[in-house]
Design a protein around this motif. Sequence first.
Motif, PDB file in Angstrom:
ATOM      1  N   MET A   2     -10.193   5.357  43.398  1.00 18.27           N
ATOM      2  CA  MET A   2     -10.198   6.071  43.475  1.00 18.27           C
ATOM      3  C   MET A   2     -11.022   7.094  44.129  1.00 18.27           C
ATOM      4  N   ASN A   3     -11.179   6.914  45.333  1.00 20.24           N
ATOM      5  CA  ASN A   3     -12.550   7.788  45.848  1.00 20.24           C
ATOM      6  C   ASN A   3     -13.140  10.044  45.939  1.00 20.24           C
ATOM      7  N   ILE A   4     -14.199   8.886  45.435  1.00 21.85           N
ATOM      8  CA  ILE A   4     -14.786  10.207  45.784  1.00 21.85           C
ATOM      9  C   ILE A   4     -15.789  11.311  47.415  1.00 21.85           C
ATOM     10  N   MET A   5     -15.013  12.875  47.934  1.00 19.72           N
ATOM     11  CA  MET A   5     -16.068  13.063  48.228  1.00 19.72           C
ATOM     12  C   MET A   5     -17.138  13.071  48.544  1.00 19.72           C
ATOM     13  N   ILE A   6     -17.704  12.963  48.800  1.00 23.59           N
ATOM     14  CA  ILE A   6     -19.161  12.354  49.173  1.00 23.59           C
ATOM     15  C   ILE A   6     -20.182  14.397  49.814  1.00 23.59           C
ATOM     16  N   ASP A   7     -20.796  14.834  48.886  1.00 23.42           N
ATOM     17  CA  ASP A   7     -21.198  16.225  48.739  1.00 23.42           C
ATOM     18  C   ASP A   7     -22.365  16.278  49.419  1.00 23.42           C
ATOM     19  N   SER A   8     -22.281  16.860  50.801  1.00 20.26           N
ATOM     20  CA  SER A   8     -23.250  16.579  51.841  1.00 20.26           C
ATOM     21  C   SER A   8     -24.722  17.149  51.493  1.00 20.26           C
ATOM     22  N   ASN A   9     -24.316  18.257  50.629  1.00 18.76           N
ATOM     23  CA  ASN A   9     -26.212  19.185  50.257  1.00 18.76           C
ATOM     24  C   ASN A   9     -26.912  18.519  49.074  1.00 18.76           C
ATOM     25  N   LYS A  10     -25.676  17.579  48.310  1.00 14.93           N
ATOM     26  CA  LYS A  10     -26.410  16.594  47.760  1.00 14.93           C
ATOM     27  C   LYS A  10     -27.468  15.457  47.540  1.00 14.93           C
ATOM     28  N   PRO A  11     -28.590  14.598  47.545  1.00 18.92           N
ATOM     29  CA  PRO A  11     -28.747  13.520  47.993  1.00 18.92           C
ATOM     30  C   PRO A  11     -28.091  12.654  47.890  1.00 18.92           C
ATOM     31  N   ILE A  12     -28.145  11.402  48.403  1.00 16.75           N
ATOM     32  CA  ILE A  12     -27.458   9.797  47.561  1.00 16.75           C
ATOM     33  C   ILE A  12     -28.776   9.143  47.318  1.00 16.75           C
ATOM     34  N   ILE A  13     -28.692   8.295  46.074  1.00 18.81           N
ATOM     35  CA  ILE A  13     -29.760   7.032  46.118  1.00 18.81           C
ATOM     36  C   ILE A  13     -28.679   5.804  46.446  1.00 18.81           C
ATOM     37  N   ARG A  14     -29.271   4.542  46.886  1.00 24.67           N
ATOM     38  CA  ARG A  14     -29.642   3.755  46.650  1.00 24.67           C
ATOM     39  C   ARG A  14     -30.396   2.489  46.316  1.00 24.67           C
ATOM     40  N   PHE A  15     -29.939   2.013  44.640  1.00 25.54           N
ATOM     41  CA  PHE A  15     -30.641   1.133  44.405  1.00 25.54           C
ATOM     42  C   PHE A  15     -30.031  -0.064  44.695  1.00 25.54           C
ATOM     43  N   LYS A  16     -31.490  -0.545  45.156  1.00 27.52           N
ATOM     44  CA  LYS A  16     -31.304  -1.924  46.016  1.00 27.52           C
ATOM     45  C   LYS A  16     -31.605  -3.260  45.199  1.00 27.52           C
ATOM     46  N   ASN A  17     -31.817  -4.793  45.451  1.00 28.81           N
ATOM     47  CA  ASN A  17     -31.818  -5.377  45.005  1.00 28.81           C
ATOM     48  C   ASN A  17     -31.669  -5.587  43.383  1.00 28.81           C
ATOM     49  N   VAL A  18     -30.356  -4.835  42.586  1.00 34.82           N
ATOM     50  CA  VAL A  18     -30.959  -4.153  41.495  1.00 34.82           C
ATOM     51  C   VAL A  18     -29.970  -5.530  40.714  1.00 34.82           C
ATOM     52  N   LYS A  19     -30.134  -6.151  39.694  1.00 34.73           N
ATOM     53  CA  LYS A  19     -28.828  -6.813  38.643  1.00 34.73           C
ATOM     54  C   LYS A  19     -28.021  -5.620  38.022  1.00 34.73           C
ATOM     55  N   LEU A  20     -26.752  -6.366  37.602  1.00 33.98           N
ATOM     56  CA  LEU A  20     -25.599  -5.122  37.440  1.00 33.98           C
ATOM     57  C   LEU A  20     -24.757  -6.209  36.643  1.00 33.98           C
ATOM     58  N   ILE A  21     -24.768  -5.289  35.529  1.00 34.57           N
ATOM     59  CA  ILE A  21     -23.201  -6.301  35.022  1.00 34.57           C
ATOM     60  C   ILE A  21     -22.120  -6.196  35.469  1.00 34.57           C
ATOM     61  N   LYS A  22     -21.594  -7.315  35.713  1.00 36.02           N
ATOM     62  CA  LYS A  22     -20.099  -7.515  35.970  1.00 36.02           C
ATOM     63  C   LYS A  22     -19.994  -8.797  35.915  1.00 36.02           C
ATOM     64  N   ASN A  23     -18.315  -7.711  34.784  1.00 31.94           N
ATOM     65  CA  ASN A  23     -17.666  -9.479  34.411  1.00 31.94           C
ATOM     66  C   ASN A  23     -18.479  -9.257  33.782  1.00 31.94           C
ATOM     67  N   GLY A  24     -19.298  -9.413  32.832  1.00 36.38           N
ATOM     68  CA  GLY A  24     -19.960 -10.299  31.621  1.00 36.38           C
ATOM     69  C   GLY A  24     -21.184 -11.049  32.127  1.00 36.38           C
ATOM     70  N   ARG A  25     -21.285 -10.779  33.244  1.00 34.31           N
ATOM     71  CA  ARG A  25     -22.296 -11.237  33.977  1.00 34.31           C
ATOM     72  C   ARG A  25     -23.372 -10.389  35.147  1.00 34.31           C
ATOM     73  N   LEU A  26     -24.698 -10.912  34.633  1.00 30.24           N
ATOM     74  CA  LEU A  26     -25.822 -10.290  36.098  1.00 30.24           C
ATOM     75  C   LEU A  26     -25.545 -10.833  37.250  1.00 30.24           C
ATOM     76  N   VAL A  27     -25.589 -10.003  37.993  1.00 30.08           N
ATOM     77  CA  VAL A  27     -25.309  -9.954  39.676  1.00 30.08           C
ATOM     78  C   VAL A  27     -26.338  -9.044  40.302  1.00 30.08           C
ATOM     79  N   VAL A  28     -27.131  -9.831  41.837  1.00 30.37           N
ATOM     80  CA  VAL A  28     -27.693  -8.722  41.732  1.00 30.37           C
ATOM     81  C   VAL A  28     -26.468  -8.561  42.967  1.00 30.37           C
ATOM     82  N   ASP A  29     -27.077  -6.760  43.906  1.00 31.93           N
ATOM     83  CA  ASP A  29     -26.379  -5.919  43.918  1.00 31.93           C
ATOM     84  C   ASP A  29     -26.891  -4.420  44.459  1.00 31.93           C
ATOM     85  N   ASP A  30     -26.173  -4.083  44.732  1.00 28.61           N
ATOM     86  CA  ASP A  30     -26.375  -2.290  45.290  1.00 28.61           C
ATOM     87  C   ASP A  30     -25.702  -0.958  44.767  1.00 28.61           C
ATOM     88  N   LEU A  31     -26.600  -0.077  43.963  1.00 28.12           N
ATOM     89  CA  LEU A  31     -25.387   0.655  43.171  1.00 28.12           C
ATOM     90  C   LEU A  31     -26.605   1.854  43.535  1.00 28.12           C
TER      91      LEU A  31
END
Length: 75
Positions: free
Chosen positions: A1-30
């Motif tokens: 599902m693609n959510i339309m980005i509201d240009s009035n609200k800021p977008i925050i990118r957390f880079k170089n972060v460890k996230l839990i994906k499929n039961g493992r820690l992976v380095v990615d962006d959020l």
Amino acid sequence: MNIMIDSNKPIIRFKNVKLIKNGRLVVDDLWIQDDIIINPEPLFFEQQKEADIVVDCQRAIIAPGYIDLQINGKY
């Protein structure tokens, strides 16, 4: 599902972060907007937009919060 980005609200990118994906820690962006995790692909390819705020997490872990339901000494 693609959510339309509201240009009035800021977008925050957390880079170089460890996230839990499929039961493992992976380095990615959020990517977050208005407290919602968003898919950055439509942001780049369809809207040609970048993040308003970039936070380098230096490989810190971002995970959902937990509630401790432990009841010590109730009885």
